[in-house]
Design an enzyme around this catalytic site. Structure first.
Site, PDB file in Angstrom:
ATOM      1  N   HIS A 111       4.370   3.135 -16.239  1.00 37.77           N
ATOM      2  CA  HIS A 111       2.758   4.701 -16.619  1.00 37.77           C
ATOM      3  C   HIS A 111       3.656   5.146 -18.048  1.00 37.77           C
ATOM      4  CE1 HIS A 111      -0.507   7.169 -15.559  1.00 37.77           C
ATOM      5  NE2 HIS A 111      -0.221   7.359 -16.098  1.00 37.77           N
ATOM      6  N   GLU A 135       9.649   3.722  -7.839  1.00 42.23           N
ATOM      7  CA  GLU A 135       9.473   3.982  -9.009  1.00 42.23           C
ATOM      8  C   GLU A 135       9.182   4.702 -10.161  1.00 42.23           C
ATOM      9  OE1 GLU A 135       5.654   2.194 -10.854  1.00 42.23           O
ATOM     10  OE2 GLU A 135       5.657   1.334  -9.405  1.00 42.23           O
ATOM     11  N   GLU A 173      -0.609  -0.402  -4.992  1.00 41.67           N
ATOM     12  CA  GLU A 173      -0.159   0.321  -5.588  1.00 41.67           C
ATOM     13  C   GLU A 173      -1.476   2.008  -4.150  1.00 41.67           C
ATOM     14  OE1 GLU A 173       1.120   0.774  -9.795  1.00 41.67           O
ATOM     15  OE2 GLU A 173      -0.582   1.916  -9.234  1.00 41.67           O
ATOM     16  N   ASN A 222      -0.199  -4.872 -14.688  1.00 43.55           N
ATOM     17  CA  ASN A 222      -1.492  -3.472 -13.857  1.00 43.55           C
ATOM     18  C   ASN A 222      -3.160  -3.937 -14.053  1.00 43.55           C
ATOM     19  OD1 ASN A 222      -2.986  -1.468 -13.051  1.00 43.55           O
ATOM     20  ND2 ASN A 222      -2.099  -0.401 -12.211  1.00 43.55           N
ATOM     21  N   HIS A 238      -4.501  -0.504  -7.972  1.00 50.15           N
ATOM     22  CA  HIS A 238      -4.264   0.484  -7.045  1.00 50.15           C
ATOM     23  C   HIS A 238      -5.553   0.481  -6.366  1.00 50.15           C
ATOM     24  CE1 HIS A 238      -3.939   5.264  -7.591  1.00 50.15           C
ATOM     25  NE2 HIS A 238      -4.237   4.727  -6.228  1.00 50.15           N
ATOM     26  N   THR A 282      -3.196   8.102 -12.330  1.00 47.60           N
ATOM     27  CA  THR A 282      -2.477   9.159 -11.891  1.00 47.60           C
ATOM     28  C   THR A 282      -0.916  10.312 -12.844  1.00 47.60           C
ATOM     29  OG1 THR A 282      -2.235   6.886 -11.049  1.00 47.60           O
ATOM     30  CG2 THR A 282       0.384   8.590 -10.504  1.00 47.60           C
ATOM     31  N   ARG A 324     -12.563   3.133  -7.676  1.00 48.43           N
ATOM     32  CA  ARG A 324     -13.347   3.003  -8.944  1.00 48.43           C
ATOM     33  C   ARG A 324     -13.285   2.025  -9.696  1.00 48.43           C
ATOM     34  NH1 ARG A 324      -9.475   8.432 -12.052  1.00 48.43           N
ATOM     35  NH2 ARG A 324     -10.617   9.325  -9.520  1.00 48.43           N
ATOM     36  N   ARG A 362      -7.804   2.655  -5.033  1.00 49.71           N
ATOM     37  CA  ARG A 362      -8.343   3.797  -4.992  1.00 49.71           C
ATOM     38  C   ARG A 362      -8.884   4.280  -3.560  1.00 49.71           C
ATOM     39  NH1 ARG A 362      -7.179   7.568  -8.606  1.00 49.71           N
ATOM     40  NH2 ARG A 362      -6.052   8.045 -10.868  1.00 49.71           N
ATOM     41  N   ASP A 419      -5.932  -2.857 -13.601  1.00 48.23           N
ATOM     42  CA  ASP A 419      -6.977  -2.758 -12.507  1.00 48.23           C
ATOM     43  C   ASP A 419      -7.928  -2.019 -13.542  1.00 48.23           C
ATOM     44  OD1 ASP A 419      -5.880  -1.737 -10.559  1.00 48.23           O
ATOM     45  OD2 ASP A 419      -4.651   0.454 -11.141  1.00 48.23           O
ATOM     46  N   HIS A 420      -7.564  -2.053 -15.555  1.00 47.03           N
ATOM     47  CA  HIS A 420      -8.575  -1.534 -16.249  1.00 47.03           C
ATOM     48  C   HIS A 420      -9.205  -3.012 -15.669  1.00 47.03           C
ATOM     49  CE1 HIS A 420      -8.056   2.124 -15.857  1.00 47.03           C
ATOM     50  NE2 HIS A 420      -6.639   1.859 -16.259  1.00 47.03           N
TER      51      HIS A 420
END
Length: 249
Positions: A194, A155, A74, A6, A42, A105, A48, A44, A8-9
């Site tokens: 996660h 998941e 996601e 992932n 993801h 999440t 963000r 969102r 995202d960050h």
């Protein structure tokens, strides 16, 4: 074991100054070159971190249809997100719960309580030929409802396990294992994610019937010190080591 990273960050860091870097697309290439089987993002509702253009660029760039490398999107179970997914055509859509005030999440999707809305989104995605996974808690009711609604994969949310004191983890692991057995029995693929990192991933990797892990934050954090490629390789080594180790009798 499929490993999806992932990113995202990477986008979170970019968006702090809106400078155009670091680029999620470049991060995806680095992860795939280091041995990841796919990329998870993801999208969102408040955008963000990952943005619409990021998803489209991933699909057009390192993760084209038929490449064998998976783009896992996601998203919240909303009609607007379903329509974007139909446009973007990821390989997999994973429906997750989403609250604007949360930092990340916080739990699994309540498939039972949101049955009508989840059903509508699942059907819309499947009509477009997109595989659907549901991010849920390790609960019999949630597993059975996921199958009834037409999902192909579940998941399991592993955040509670990762955050728990060491002495509480065995019971949580047993619950995850039981849910994985049930999911497999009713015909669902089993994934998990996660809160996972190199130190805590081994027991989760050894869950019965697990075929996929989605891991992101810890990889980006490790990359600060070792670089993204090395962070992915180290995580893959931890997973492979766990799978190769003899099981306790």
């Amino acid at each position: 074991m499929r490993l999806h990273i992932n990113i995202d960050h990477v986008a979170t860091l970019r968006n702090q100054r809106d400078a155009g870097y670091p680029e999620p697309l470049r991060a995806a290439y680095a992860c795939l070159e280091a041995g990841a089987d796919g990329i998870t993002v993801h999208l969102r509702e408040d955008r963000r971190h990952i943005r619409d253009a990021d998803v489209l660029a991933l699909r057009a760039g390192p993760l084209p249809p038929g490449s064998g490398r998976v783009l896992n999107l996601e998203m919240a179970a909303t009609d607007a997100m379903a329509e974007f997914a139909v446009q973007a055509r990821p390989d997999v859509v994973t429906l997750v719960p989403e609250r604007r005030e949360e930092r990340t999440t916080e739990g699994g999707l309540d498939v039972v309580g949101q049955r009508a809305q989840v059903t509508r989104v699942v059907e819309r995605c499947r009509q477009a030929g997109i595989k659907v996974s549901l991010f849920i808690e390790a609960s019999e009711a949630q597993v059975r409802a996921s199958r009834e609604l037409g999902a192909e994969q579940v998941e399991f949310h592993t955040g509670h396990y990762c955050d728990a004191p060491v002495q509480e983890r065995p019971a949580l692991l047993e619950r995850l294992a039981a849910a994985a057995e049930l999911a497999h029995t009713v015909g669902l693929e089993v994934a998990a994610g996660h809160g996972l990192n190199r130190e805590n991933v081994a027991p989760i990797a050894r869950l019965p019937h697990l075929v996929e892990l989605n891991i992101g934050h810890s990889v980006v954090a490790d990359a600060v010190f070792s670089g993204l490629g090395e962070a992915v390789r180290a995580l893959r080594a931890a997973i492979d080591g766990a799978l190769a180790a003899p099981r306790a009798s």
